[in-house]
Design an enzyme around this catalytic site. Sequence first.
Site: not given
Length: 208
Positions: A106, A109, A167, A170, A173, A176, A180, A188, A190
């Site tokens: 991440c 953090c 995460c 912390c 974002h 997603h 699939d 997956r 992404c």
Amino acid sequence: MLRVTFKLLTLRNTVTCRSLSAAISTSIARRKTLAISPFTTVMGNQQASVNVNQARGMASENEVFSKEELKKRLTPMQYHVTQERGTERAFTGKYNKNSEGGTYYCVVCHEALFSSETKFESGCGWPAFNDVIDSAKVKLTKDTSHVGANLLLLIANPGMVRTEVSCLKCNAHLGHVFGDGPRPTGKRFCINSASLDFKSFADQKLDS
Ligand SMILES: [Zn+2]
């Protein structure tokens, strides 16, 4: 007919949401978390992970960083993606084509989140992984921002409801997750390059 379909969706969500909210009542305060059928399996796994977190007392270890600190430390794109739920443009991220062996952390953090061993070429334009290093390190949240207020669009195409990956430590974002991906997980993840920091296995050996 539409009304009946919507009621079914709502009922299914309510059942999933009730058990989920009992486990993560604090973490869903910001956004409503629930699961629609295409993501039930993904969310189900995550629910177990969150329960494990609570048992370990990890919720109290969450890290909070000030906006000022992050604006100094991160690039504008890293800040936009991790703190404002942004998305880097497809095929522009520095790790999209990275095939070196190593660990992805991440960027906020420094928690180890993904391994090169689960990275695969998805062709979607962002780094894709079929698993996380430890499912207890990420949070999955229903994301309807793609649909907005257009309920009819949602009913016609439930697949437009995405599952956001953040995460857990912390709240940054990351991207997603979709259903699939390749075997064995079928997932997956992404993930934006801007949310990640990469360290090769060779560099990790030098550090140790
Ligand atoms: Zn983090």
